[in-house]
Motif scaffolding. Sequence first.
Motif, PDB file in Angstrom:
ATOM      1  N   ALA A 190      70.021   5.685  16.671  1.00 12.70           N
ATOM      2  CA  ALA A 190      69.911   5.526  15.216  1.00 12.70           C
ATOM      3  C   ALA A 190      69.374   4.143  14.853  1.00 12.70           C
ATOM      4  O   ALA A 190      68.464   4.018  14.023  1.00 12.70           O
ATOM      5  CB  ALA A 190      71.275   5.754  14.561  1.00 12.70           C
ATOM      6  N   MET A 191      69.897   3.097  15.483  1.00 13.52           N
ATOM      7  CA  MET A 191      69.424   1.746  15.178  1.00 13.52           C
ATOM      8  C   MET A 191      67.989   1.528  15.630  1.00 13.52           C
ATOM      9  O   MET A 191      67.255   0.730  15.043  1.00 13.52           O
ATOM     10  CB  MET A 191      70.356   0.711  15.832  1.00 13.52           C
ATOM     11  CG  MET A 191      71.711   0.602  15.147  1.00 13.52           C
ATOM     12  SD  MET A 191      72.739  -0.752  15.795  1.00 13.52           S
ATOM     13  CE  MET A 191      73.278  -0.029  17.336  1.00 13.52           C
ATOM     14  N   PHE A 192      67.562   2.253  16.660  1.00 13.70           N
ATOM     15  CA  PHE A 192      66.184   2.141  17.147  1.00 13.70           C
ATOM     16  C   PHE A 192      65.195   2.798  16.187  1.00 13.70           C
ATOM     17  O   PHE A 192      64.129   2.251  15.893  1.00 13.70           O
ATOM     18  CB  PHE A 192      66.086   2.773  18.534  1.00 13.70           C
ATOM     19  CG  PHE A 192      64.678   2.894  19.056  1.00 13.70           C
ATOM     20  CD1 PHE A 192      63.971   1.767  19.461  1.00 13.70           C
ATOM     21  CD2 PHE A 192      64.060   4.132  19.141  1.00 13.70           C
ATOM     22  CE1 PHE A 192      62.667   1.874  19.942  1.00 13.70           C
ATOM     23  CE2 PHE A 192      62.766   4.257  19.622  1.00 13.70           C
ATOM     24  CZ  PHE A 192      62.072   3.113  20.026  1.00 13.70           C
ATOM     25  N   VAL A 193      65.542   3.979  15.684  1.00  5.59           N
ATOM     26  CA  VAL A 193      64.585   4.763  14.895  1.00  5.59           C
ATOM     27  C   VAL A 193      64.548   4.336  13.430  1.00  5.59           C
ATOM     28  O   VAL A 193      63.500   4.441  12.777  1.00  5.59           O
ATOM     29  CB  VAL A 193      64.915   6.269  15.005  1.00  5.59           C
ATOM     30  CG1 VAL A 193      63.965   7.102  14.148  1.00  5.59           C
ATOM     31  CG2 VAL A 193      64.820   6.726  16.456  1.00  5.59           C
ATOM     32  N   GLU A 194      65.661   3.844  12.887  1.00  2.00           N
ATOM     33  CA  GLU A 194      65.714   3.497  11.457  1.00  2.00           C
ATOM     34  C   GLU A 194      64.548   2.629  10.997  1.00  2.00           C
ATOM     35  O   GLU A 194      63.862   2.976  10.016  1.00  2.00           O
ATOM     36  CB  GLU A 194      67.051   2.830  11.134  1.00  2.00           C
ATOM     37  CG  GLU A 194      68.215   3.804  11.063  1.00  2.00           C
ATOM     38  CD  GLU A 194      69.564   3.120  11.035  1.00  2.00           C
ATOM     39  OE1 GLU A 194      70.573   3.812  10.774  1.00  2.00           O
ATOM     40  OE2 GLU A 194      69.620   1.895  11.279  1.00  2.00           O
ATOM     41  N   PRO A 195      64.246   1.499  11.653  1.00  2.00           N
ATOM     42  CA  PRO A 195      63.112   0.687  11.169  1.00  2.00           C
ATOM     43  C   PRO A 195      61.760   1.359  11.379  1.00  2.00           C
ATOM     44  O   PRO A 195      60.821   1.114  10.614  1.00  2.00           O
ATOM     45  CB  PRO A 195      63.236  -0.605  11.988  1.00  2.00           C
ATOM     46  CG  PRO A 195      64.008  -0.229  13.198  1.00  2.00           C
ATOM     47  CD  PRO A 195      64.949   0.839  12.758  1.00  2.00           C
ATOM     48  N   LEU A 196      61.645   2.215  12.388  1.00  2.00           N
ATOM     49  CA  LEU A 196      60.367   2.884  12.642  1.00  2.00           C
ATOM     50  C   LEU A 196      60.068   3.923  11.565  1.00  2.00           C
ATOM     51  O   LEU A 196      58.916   4.096  11.152  1.00  2.00           O
ATOM     52  CB  LEU A 196      60.383   3.544  14.017  1.00  2.00           C
ATOM     53  CG  LEU A 196      60.621   2.611  15.212  1.00  2.00           C
ATOM     54  CD1 LEU A 196      60.552   3.392  16.522  1.00  2.00           C
ATOM     55  CD2 LEU A 196      59.630   1.469  15.208  1.00  2.00           C
ATOM     56  N   LEU A 197      61.113   4.602  11.101  1.00  3.19           N
ATOM     57  CA  LEU A 197      60.915   5.598  10.052  1.00  3.19           C
ATOM     58  C   LEU A 197      60.468   4.938   8.755  1.00  3.19           C
ATOM     59  O   LEU A 197      59.708   5.525   7.979  1.00  3.19           O
ATOM     60  CB  LEU A 197      62.205   6.388   9.833  1.00  3.19           C
ATOM     61  CG  LEU A 197      62.120   7.565   8.852  1.00  3.19           C
ATOM     62  CD1 LEU A 197      61.084   8.587   9.305  1.00  3.19           C
ATOM     63  CD2 LEU A 197      63.481   8.229   8.688  1.00  3.19           C
ATOM     64  N   GLN A 198      60.902   3.717   8.508  1.00  7.51           N
ATOM     65  CA  GLN A 198      60.444   2.997   7.319  1.00  7.51           C
ATOM     66  C   GLN A 198      58.955   2.671   7.410  1.00  7.51           C
ATOM     67  O   GLN A 198      58.255   2.656   6.396  1.00  7.51           O
ATOM     68  CB  GLN A 198      61.252   1.710   7.151  1.00  7.51           C
ATOM     69  CG  GLN A 198      62.731   1.952   6.845  1.00  7.51           C
ATOM     70  CD  GLN A 198      63.518   0.656   6.728  1.00  7.51           C
ATOM     71  OE1 GLN A 198      62.936  -0.413   6.597  1.00  7.51           O
ATOM     72  NE2 GLN A 198      64.839   0.752   6.789  1.00  7.51           N
ATOM     73  N   LEU A 199      58.466   2.443   8.610  1.00 12.16           N
ATOM     74  CA  LEU A 199      57.050   2.130   8.801  1.00 12.16           C
ATOM     75  C   LEU A 199      56.174   3.370   8.728  1.00 12.16           C
ATOM     76  O   LEU A 199      55.025   3.301   8.305  1.00 12.16           O
ATOM     77  CB  LEU A 199      56.849   1.442  10.158  1.00 12.16           C
ATOM     78  CG  LEU A 199      57.470   0.046  10.295  1.00 12.16           C
ATOM     79  CD1 LEU A 199      57.432  -0.419  11.740  1.00 12.16           C
ATOM     80  CD2 LEU A 199      56.732  -0.950   9.404  1.00 12.16           C
ATOM     81  N   GLU A 200      56.715   4.505   9.151  1.00 15.09           N
ATOM     82  CA  GLU A 200      55.953   5.761   9.142  1.00 15.09           C
ATOM     83  C   GLU A 200      56.865   6.884   8.653  1.00 15.09           C
ATOM     84  O   GLU A 200      57.390   7.673   9.444  1.00 15.09           O
ATOM     85  CB  GLU A 200      55.402   6.056  10.542  1.00 15.09           C
ATOM     86  CG  GLU A 200      54.317   7.104  10.565  1.00 15.09           C
ATOM     87  CD  GLU A 200      53.684   7.279  11.930  1.00 15.09           C
ATOM     88  OE1 GLU A 200      52.922   8.254  12.093  1.00 15.09           O
ATOM     89  OE2 GLU A 200      53.927   6.458  12.833  1.00 15.09           O
ATOM     90  N   PRO A 201      57.074   6.993   7.348  1.00 10.19           N
ATOM     91  CA  PRO A 201      58.089   7.902   6.793  1.00 10.19           C
ATOM     92  C   PRO A 201      57.839   9.383   7.071  1.00 10.19           C
ATOM     93  O   PRO A 201      58.791  10.169   7.020  1.00 10.19           O
ATOM     94  CB  PRO A 201      58.019   7.619   5.280  1.00 10.19           C
ATOM     95  CG  PRO A 201      57.379   6.276   5.166  1.00 10.19           C
ATOM     96  CD  PRO A 201      56.436   6.183   6.308  1.00 10.19           C
ATOM     97  N   ASN A 202      56.604   9.765   7.352  1.00 10.15           N
ATOM     98  CA  ASN A 202      56.308  11.181   7.574  1.00 10.15           C
ATOM     99  C   ASN A 202      56.231  11.557   9.051  1.00 10.15           C
ATOM    100  O   ASN A 202      55.806  12.672   9.382  1.00 10.15           O
ATOM    101  CB  ASN A 202      54.982  11.541   6.889  1.00 10.15           C
ATOM    102  CG  ASN A 202      55.069  11.394   5.378  1.00 10.15           C
ATOM    103  OD1 ASN A 202      56.098  11.717   4.762  1.00 10.15           O
ATOM    104  ND2 ASN A 202      54.007  10.896   4.759  1.00 10.15           N
ATOM    105  N   ASN A 203      56.607  10.649   9.923  1.00 10.26           N
ATOM    106  CA  ASN A 203      56.566  10.936  11.347  1.00 10.26           C
ATOM    107  C   ASN A 203      57.685  11.919  11.693  1.00 10.26           C
ATOM    108  O   ASN A 203      58.867  11.602  11.593  1.00 10.26           O
ATOM    109  CB  ASN A 203      56.720   9.633  12.142  1.00 10.26           C
ATOM    110  CG  ASN A 203      56.532   9.833  13.639  1.00 10.26           C
ATOM    111  OD1 ASN A 203      57.221  10.625  14.269  1.00 10.26           O
ATOM    112  ND2 ASN A 203      55.589   9.088  14.201  1.00 10.26           N
ATOM    113  N   ARG A 204      57.312  13.097  12.125  1.00  9.73           N
ATOM    114  CA  ARG A 204      58.290  14.162  12.355  1.00  9.73           C
ATOM    115  C   ARG A 204      59.249  13.807  13.493  1.00  9.73           C
ATOM    116  O   ARG A 204      60.442  14.112  13.417  1.00  9.73           O
ATOM    117  CB  ARG A 204      57.559  15.473  12.664  1.00  9.73           C
ATOM    118  CG  ARG A 204      58.494  16.679  12.823  1.00  9.73           C
ATOM    119  CD  ARG A 204      57.710  17.973  13.014  1.00  9.73           C
ATOM    120  NE  ARG A 204      58.610  19.100  13.211  1.00  9.73           N
ATOM    121  CZ  ARG A 204      59.154  19.793  12.235  1.00  9.73           C
ATOM    122  NH1 ARG A 204      58.888  19.476  10.970  1.00  9.73           N
ATOM    123  NH2 ARG A 204      59.949  20.807  12.495  1.00  9.73           N
TER     124      ARG A 204
END
Length: 386
Positions: A183-197
């Motif tokens: 969860a801590m790994f993916v949280e900032p990445l999802l902010q950078l690419e919100p539509n990444n499935r």
Amino acid sequence: MNKWISLLLLLLCASVVLNLYLLSTIPNQNLFSQLQVVDNKVKQNTPKTRLNWTFTDHPANQTSTALYSGFSSDDAPLNQQVTNRAELLAQANLWFEEKNLITLGTFLQRYLKQYPQDMDFLLIEAKLKVETTLLSDAIAHYYDLLRKPMTAAQQSAIELQIEQLSKSTIEQLRRNYSWDILAMFVEPLLQLEPNNRLYILSLAMAYAELFQEGLMENVLASLKFDDPDAQAIRKIIAAQQAIPNEEKIDNLDTGATTANLGRPVPLKQFGNQYVVEAKLSSNPVALLIDTGASVTAISKKYFNNLSNRYKVNYLGRFSIGTAGGSIMARMYQFQELTINHVTVQNLPVVILPMQSIANADGLLGMNFLREFDFKIDQRQSVMFIK
């Protein structure tokens, strides 16, 4: 007659003076023009301009740093000349391959201060960040690079690196049930690419496994409600809610029966804590059982005493929650962890300071324990596991 002779002499003197003036100025003008042309050519070929970089390296790496000596960390003029950019690029790559990361980092800091748009060196800096910073921060740095001017080949290489780093790390953390780290790994990445499935589903699954239903639904809101993958993740929460309370038995039990619990493993008791003897890739290790830890950990001191052949599979640096707060820790994948008759292969293990643990070399976390049915009998100081 004297009047005409005087006039003739005056004209002759004027002619001599004019010729001398022209002879003295024209060559200088030509030389100035030539210098301007040379200067313009140098500016047009800045990446290949001679740079006065000087470095000092560890004696063990003298073969790779023979061109550099007397490195100064300040911004003073540099002393020893290096022939061209290609030589610097080759040296930087060699430092990275030899894991001479401190020297490489200092060099890149100074080089990129002068040439901040040199993409080849920026890509080396990005690889350095993968080795030395949080893996999520390193991937975010690759996203930042995509905003800079670059060739199509460089853009493809960066996009491929982002995909490989994120996908392999997510798969590894999911396979080993490290849900809080995931969860801590993916949280900032999802902010950078919100539509990444991949990011959406991975973060939602981590929240579901951590029983954070509200956070899970917030992430899944970007997908259609009837999306099959989203529905499968919602079933994780539903399955947990359907388990009767009487079946949620604490694995630390003072009066457990030994029938059908598996083979007993002796434990060492220190107060209310239990330590088990194990083998980490054939190396004896004493681990404190911690059912609250999502991932197995060993102390930095123990890790430093291991042979380098056990440290090859480096996974990256992650944010790890501890009793004192979140810290950045390195994670390595070890070939196997064995406790008595049970083994988990390809187990991720984090490296933590752990100065406060006196009777163990690390913590036995749930990424190992949840592979088995286990029960701790506190009266007998044994762990039944199968």
